[in-house]
Design a protein around this motif. Structure first.
Motif, PDB file in Angstrom:
ATOM      1  N   ASP A  88       0.832  -1.209   0.000  1.00 27.48           N
ATOM      2  CA  ASP A  88       0.000   0.000   0.000  1.00 27.48           C
ATOM      3  C   ASP A  88       0.864   1.256   0.000  1.00 27.48           C
ATOM      4  OD1 ASP A  88      -2.222  -1.589   0.028  1.00 27.48           O
ATOM      5  OD2 ASP A  88      -2.516  -1.488   2.208  1.00 27.48           O
ATOM      6  N   MET A  89       1.947   1.251   0.783  1.00 25.47           N
ATOM      7  CA  MET A  89       2.832   2.411   0.822  1.00 25.47           C
ATOM      8  C   MET A  89       3.497   2.632  -0.520  1.00 25.47           C
ATOM      9  SD  MET A  89       4.554   1.961   4.591  1.00 25.47           S
ATOM     10  CE  MET A  89       5.617   3.366   4.318  1.00 25.47           C
ATOM     11  N   ALA A  90       3.930   1.560  -1.186  1.00 28.02           N
ATOM     12  CA  ALA A  90       4.554   1.697  -2.500  1.00 28.02           C
ATOM     13  C   ALA A  90       3.564   2.243  -3.519  1.00 28.02           C
ATOM     14  CB  ALA A  90       5.107   0.339  -2.953  1.00 28.02           C
ATOM     15  N   GLN A  91       2.323   1.761  -3.443  1.00 29.45           N
ATOM     16  CA  GLN A  91       1.304   2.252  -4.360  1.00 29.45           C
ATOM     17  C   GLN A  91       1.026   3.743  -4.118  1.00 29.45           C
ATOM     18  OE1 GLN A  91      -2.334   0.054  -4.189  1.00 29.45           O
ATOM     19  NE2 GLN A  91      -3.321   1.220  -5.844  1.00 29.45           N
ATOM     20  N   ASP A  92       0.961   4.148  -2.867  1.00 32.52           N
ATOM     21  CA  ASP A  92       0.743   5.561  -2.557  1.00 32.52           C
ATOM     22  C   ASP A  92       1.900   6.419  -3.065  1.00 32.52           C
ATOM     23  OD1 ASP A  92      -1.595   4.837  -1.329  1.00 32.52           O
ATOM     24  OD2 ASP A  92      -0.753   4.839   0.708  1.00 32.52           O
ATOM     25  N   ASP A  93       3.120   5.954  -2.921  1.00 34.31           N
ATOM     26  CA  ASP A  93       4.272   6.709  -3.415  1.00 34.31           C
ATOM     27  C   ASP A  93       4.216   6.853  -4.927  1.00 34.31           C
ATOM     28  OD1 ASP A  93       5.140   6.921  -0.834  1.00 34.31           O
ATOM     29  OD2 ASP A  93       6.563   5.248  -0.951  1.00 34.31           O
ATOM     30  N   ALA A  94       3.823   5.807  -5.628  1.00 37.26           N
ATOM     31  CA  ALA A  94       3.746   5.871  -7.089  1.00 37.26           C
ATOM     32  C   ALA A  94       2.681   6.861  -7.531  1.00 37.26           C
ATOM     33  CB  ALA A  94       3.444   4.480  -7.648  1.00 37.26           C
ATOM     34  N   GLU A  95       1.539   6.860  -6.847  1.00 40.23           N
ATOM     35  CA  GLU A  95       0.485   7.798  -7.198  1.00 40.23           C
ATOM     36  C   GLU A  95       0.925   9.234  -6.915  1.00 40.23           C
ATOM     37  OE1 GLU A  95      -2.914   6.595  -5.008  1.00 40.23           O
ATOM     38  OE2 GLU A  95      -3.338   4.820  -6.239  1.00 40.23           O
ATOM     39  N   ALA A  96       1.618   9.453  -5.820  1.00 41.22           N
ATOM     40  CA  ALA A  96       2.097  10.793  -5.503  1.00 41.22           C
ATOM     41  C   ALA A  96       3.113  11.270  -6.535  1.00 41.22           C
ATOM     42  CB  ALA A  96       2.711  10.810  -4.103  1.00 41.22           C
ATOM     43  N   ALA A  97       4.012  10.386  -6.976  1.00 48.84           N
ATOM     44  CA  ALA A  97       5.000  10.757  -7.991  1.00 48.84           C
ATOM     45  C   ALA A  97       4.326  11.095  -9.312  1.00 48.84           C
ATOM     46  CB  ALA A  97       6.014   9.623  -8.163  1.00 48.84           C
ATOM     47  N   GLU A  98       3.312  10.338  -9.662  1.00 58.67           N
ATOM     48  CA  GLU A  98       2.595  10.596 -10.913  1.00 58.67           C
ATOM     49  C   GLU A  98       1.888  11.949 -10.866  1.00 58.67           C
ATOM     50  OE1 GLU A  98      -0.901   8.526 -13.685  1.00 58.67           O
ATOM     51  OE2 GLU A  98      -0.149   7.525 -11.872  1.00 58.67           O
ATOM     52  N   GLU A  99       1.248  12.268  -9.728  1.00 57.09           N
ATOM     53  CA  GLU A  99       0.577  13.550  -9.587  1.00 57.09           C
ATOM     54  C   GLU A  99       1.577  14.705  -9.608  1.00 57.09           C
ATOM     55  OE1 GLU A  99      -1.656  13.285  -6.029  1.00 57.09           O
ATOM     56  OE2 GLU A  99      -3.172  11.904  -6.826  1.00 57.09           O
ATOM     57  N   GLU A 100       2.746  14.510  -9.012  1.00 56.06           N
ATOM     58  CA  GLU A 100       3.767  15.550  -9.010  1.00 56.06           C
ATOM     59  C   GLU A 100       4.269  15.819 -10.423  1.00 56.06           C
ATOM     60  OE1 GLU A 100       6.314  18.439  -7.491  1.00 56.06           O
ATOM     61  OE2 GLU A 100       4.628  17.374  -6.560  1.00 56.06           O
ATOM     62  N   ALA A 101       4.474  14.765 -11.215  1.00 54.12           N
ATOM     63  CA  ALA A 101       4.929  14.938 -12.592  1.00 54.12           C
ATOM     64  C   ALA A 101       3.897  15.682 -13.422  1.00 54.12           C
ATOM     65  CB  ALA A 101       5.236  13.565 -13.210  1.00 54.12           C
ATOM     66  N   LEU A 102       2.634  15.340 -13.236  1.00 50.66           N
ATOM     67  CA  LEU A 102       1.569  16.023 -13.969  1.00 50.66           C
ATOM     68  C   LEU A 102       1.513  17.497 -13.595  1.00 50.66           C
ATOM     69  CD1 LEU A 102      -0.866  15.905 -15.860  1.00 50.66           C
ATOM     70  CD2 LEU A 102      -2.274  15.238 -13.900  1.00 50.66           C
ATOM     71  N   TYR A 103       1.709  17.806 -12.319  1.00 50.35           N
ATOM     72  CA  TYR A 103       1.700  19.195 -11.871  1.00 50.35           C
ATOM     73  C   TYR A 103       2.862  19.976 -12.491  1.00 50.35           C
ATOM     74  CZ  TYR A 103       2.218  23.219  -8.798  1.00 50.35           C
ATOM     75  OH  TYR A 103       2.361  24.494  -8.319  1.00 50.35           O
ATOM     76  N   GLU A 104       4.035  19.380 -12.540  1.00 54.16           N
ATOM     77  CA  GLU A 104       5.191  20.066 -13.131  1.00 54.16           C
ATOM     78  C   GLU A 104       4.975  20.327 -14.610  1.00 54.16           C
ATOM     79  OE1 GLU A 104       8.608  17.786 -12.266  1.00 54.16           O
ATOM     80  OE2 GLU A 104       8.688  18.346 -10.131  1.00 54.16           O
ATOM     81  N   GLN A 105       4.339  19.409 -15.327  1.00 56.83           N
ATOM     82  CA  GLN A 105       4.052  19.638 -16.740  1.00 56.83           C
ATOM     83  C   GLN A 105       3.111  20.830 -16.917  1.00 56.83           C
ATOM     84  OE1 GLN A 105       2.568  16.019 -18.421  1.00 56.83           O
ATOM     85  NE2 GLN A 105       4.486  14.870 -18.107  1.00 56.83           N
ATOM     86  N   LEU A 106       2.060  20.881 -16.090  1.00 58.66           N
ATOM     87  CA  LEU A 106       1.136  22.013 -16.187  1.00 58.66           C
ATOM     88  C   LEU A 106       1.834  23.322 -15.838  1.00 58.66           C
ATOM     89  CD1 LEU A 106      -2.034  20.427 -14.513  1.00 58.66           C
ATOM     90  CD2 LEU A 106      -1.661  20.867 -16.953  1.00 58.66           C
ATOM     91  N   GLU A 107       2.718  23.281 -14.866  1.00 62.46           N
ATOM     92  CA  GLU A 107       3.445  24.470 -14.468  1.00 62.46           C
ATOM     93  C   GLU A 107       4.345  24.967 -15.585  1.00 62.46           C
ATOM     94  OE1 GLU A 107       5.578  25.719 -10.322  1.00 62.46           O
ATOM     95  OE2 GLU A 107       6.375  23.936 -11.331  1.00 62.46           O
ATOM     96  N   LYS A 108       5.027  24.060 -16.216  1.00 60.09           N
ATOM     97  CA  LYS A 108       5.921  24.433 -17.318  1.00 60.09           C
ATOM     98  C   LYS A 108       5.140  25.018 -18.484  1.00 60.09           C
ATOM     99  CE  LYS A 108       9.492  22.517 -20.312  1.00 60.09           C
ATOM    100  NZ  LYS A 108      10.248  21.308 -20.688  1.00 60.09           N
TER     101      LYS A 108
END
Length: 345
Positions: free
Chosen positions: A290-310
């Protein structure tokens, strides 16, 4: 001649410790023909205590285990415990109540006035169905209008009277009357036949012993054609609100009790698992997954946010100097480089 009571009862607290000191009484709740629910309530009464509580009592209460035979003496010493006259009691005001009066149009509704606010009680509810906003000074008396179902007259310690029209507003008085320079101690309307009513007189007494007689304005004593139905709707709405709050409170309590039960069950289950040693490893593995899955989802959301920011920076053609300093430090942008309007790549 010596005055002697025909009947006497001692009201005690439901906990069985201490006697109640009463300051106001409200009788006349009706019989089988006049009460709202068709019950004989001639022996029932409301009372307020010196501690600010409201009490509902019945002087025909029977001791536990006693037979209800109408032909016998209801108060004979037959070996049973003393009757429990107090049926229920609830907090009402922080100070002794100064007025306790049933509505002339809705006998099941009771007005209670004390400290900084007034409250409306319903015969079958153990909590007030309406509580007014806090006043700026102590309240000293209160009366229902004898001709308008939704109107209340509330006296204050500064010598003023607030006129509340609950069919119009329940959060502020409709009219504020300046009556006396000292504390008002009593209010009373002059009784008059309803059919020949052409005026309404209000008597007001103050702490200096002065009596003020007011001829009330027409709009304060003449009822609107549908005022009683509007007040009935107001009462129904407040009752529904109180019932909903009580229902939701009970649901929350049940949920809290269920959660506590689950926690206790998990604690007992952990002990059993620890005894066997079989389920502990499986639980740890599931937790890590569960912790690994949560980390993967958080990383994916962070990448999407950086793309929108750029994309946002590119569309606005912002240079490095246009970006906030904390953003440049977070993204490790150096201060050197080309300056001007060149957008960040």
């Amino acid at each position: 001649h010596k005055w002697l009571p025909l009947f006497r009862m001692q009201l005690k607290r439901l906990e069985g410790v201490g006697e109640l000191s009463l300051c106001k009484l409200c009788l006349g709740l009706g019989d089988e023909t006049t009460s709202v629910d068709g019950l004989d309530r001639r022996s029932q009464l409301f009372a307020s205590t010196e501690e600010g509580e409201i009490v509902f009592a019945d002087w025909r209460a029977r001791p536990a285990g006693a037979k209800d035979d109408k032909g016998g003496d209801a108060h004979a010493d037959d070996g049973h415990e003393a009757p429990e006259y107090v049926q229920w009691m609830a907090p009402d005001h922080g100070r002794p109540c100064v007025s306790l009066q049933p509505s002339p149009f809705f006998p099941e509704i009771l007005l209670s006035v004390g400290d900084w606010h007034f409250q409306l009680w319903k015969l079958d509810h153990k909590v007030p169905i309406f509580s007014s906003p806090a006043a700026s000074t102590y309240l000293t008396a209160g009366k229902w209008s004898p001709t308008r179902p939704g109107m209340l007259f509330i006296a204050r310690t500064d010598g003023g009277i607030d006129v509340w029209d609950l069919t119009d507003s329940s959060y502020t008085p409709s009219v504020a009357l300046a009556v006396s320079a000292t504390r008002i101690t009593s209010l009373e309307f002059l009784p008059s036949p309803q059919k020949s009513l052409s005026s309404q007189l209000l008597a007001v007494g103050d702490s200096n012993g002065n009596l003020h007689i007011f001829d009330m304005p027409r709009n304060l004593w003449r009822a609107q054609p549908n005022e009683k139905s509007l007040m009935a709707n107001f009462i129904e709405r407040e009752v529904n609100r109180v019932d909903y709050v009580a229902q939701r409170t009970q649901i929350r309590r049940d949920e809290a009790a269920a959660l506590m039960g689950d926690d206790e069950g998990m604690g007992n289950g952990d002990g059993a698992v620890a005894a066997t040693g079989a389920g502990s490893d499986e639980g740890m593995i599931d937790q890590e997954e569960d912790m690994a899955q949560d980390d993967a989802e958080a990383a994916e959301e962070e990448a999407l946010y950086e793309q929108l920011e750029k994309k946002f920076i590119e569309e606005l053609e912002l240079s490095r100097d246009d970006l906030p300093e904390h953003w440049r430090k977070t993204h490790h942008l150096e201060e050197e480089g080309e300056e001007g309007a060149e957008p960040v790549q």
